[in-house]
Write an enzyme that holds these catalytic residues in place. Structure first.
Site: not given
Length: 259
Positions: A88, A90
Site C-alpha cells: 500500500d 499512503d
C-alpha cells in the site's frame, strides 16, 4: 514523527526461504498490518534492514530452523511459497496521510466550509472521491462536485505537500523494497489513490517508479477498498497467484482485514 519500517525475524526468514506459514482455510492475499509505532525496546530487539541493495544474511538459531535451500520444499512450521509483495502507499511507503488530510482541509476552506484534519480520518485510504465526498456528505455540503474537489485537491497537494524529494518516504521503505527484490520477489504498489497522487508520492519519497514491477491505482476501478479489486489486479499484472502474495497495509479496512 515518521515511524520506521522494521521487518521482524520471521519476515527476514520469509525473504530468504520465500515460504509463508501454511494455513487452511485462508484468504487469497496475506495482509500484514503494520503497527502504528514501534517502541524503542522493540526496535532495538528487531534486526535492522541491511544497507541498500545488499542481500540479507540470516543466522540460524536453536529456536528458529534454518530456511530451506529449495524454493518448493516446505519444512515443518515453515512459510509457504511467496513470489510477490504488494505495498500500500499512503501510510506504508509514504508518510502522506496527514499531508493529504491537510490538503483536503485547504480544499474545503476555499469552499468556505469549516473542517478539521480529524474529519477525514474515517475516510483515509478509501480513494480521493470518498475521502473528500465522505466529509462533504457528513458536513451537508450542497452542490458538492467530487471531480472539481479532486482536481483542486491534487493541485494543492502536489504544489504544497508532495514536491519531488521532499522526504515523505518512511525510513527503511527503500531498503525493504530492495531487500524483497534481492530475494527474488516481485514488488508492486497497490493503492486506492489516483495515479497522479501515486506518482507524486513516490517522487516525493525518492522511490523511482522503475523499482516496481507493477503499479496499480484507483483510476480504472469502480470498487475501491475494502473491495479487493485493486489487489487482485496487481497480482494478475505480476503474473503471480494470489496465494503467493503478501500485502503490506496499515488500515483495518484494507482487503480481507475484516473477514
Amino acid at each position: 514523527m515518521a515511524r520506521q519500517i522494521v521487518p521482524s525475524r520471521s519476515f527476514h526468514r520469509l525473504l530468504t526461504s520465500r515460504h509463508y506459514p501454511l494455513a487452511s482455510p485462508a484468504p487469497p492475499l496475506r495482509p500484514i498490518l503494520l503497527p502504528k509505532a514501534l517502541s524503542r525496546a522493540t526496535a532495538a530487539a528487531t534486526p535492522q534492514l541491511p544497507r541498500r541493495g545488499r542481500r540479507p544474511v540470516v543466522a540460524a538459531s536453536a529456536s528458529a530452523p534454518a530456511p530451506s535451500s529449495s524454493e518448493t520444499e516446505a519444512v515443518p512450521g515453515a512459510w509457504g511459497k511467496v513470489s510477490a509483495v504488494l505495498f500500500d502507499m499512503d501510510g506504508v511507503l509514504c508518510n502522506s496521510e496527514e499531508p493529504s488530510r491537510c490538503a483536503a482541509v485547504d480544499v474545503f476552506a476555499e469552499m468556505g466550509v469549516d473542517v478539521t484534519v480529524d474529519d477525514f480520518i474515517p475516510f483515509t485510504g478509501t480513494g480521493e472521491a470518498n475521502f473528500l465526498g465522505g466529509v462533504a456528505r457528513v458536513k451537508g455540503v450542497k452542490d458538492f462536485s467530487t471531480e472539481s474537489a479532486k482536481k483542486r485537491f491534487f493541485e494543492i497537494y502536489l504544489d504544497k505537500y508532495a514536491k519531488p524529494n521532499s522526504g515523505i518516504g518512511f525510513p527503511g521503505a527503500l531498503e525493504l523494497i530492495m531487500e524483497c527484490k534481492n530475494a527474488g520477489l516481485k514488488v508492486a504498489v497497490a493503492s486506492s489513490a489516483d495515479r497522479v497522487k501515486v506518482d507524486a508520492n513516490l517522487a516525493a519519497a525518492g522511490l523511482p517508479v522503475s523499482l516496481f514491477d507493477a503499479i496499480v491505482s484507483a483510476d480504472a476501478f469502480e470498487n475501491l477498498k475494502p473491495a479487493p479489486d485493486i489487489f487482485l489486479a496487481a497480482s494478475k499484472n505480476l503474473g503471480v497467484d494470489t496465494n503467493e502474495v503478501i500485502y503490506l497495509a496499515n488500515h483495518m479496512h484494507n482487503p480481507f482485514m475484516t473477514r
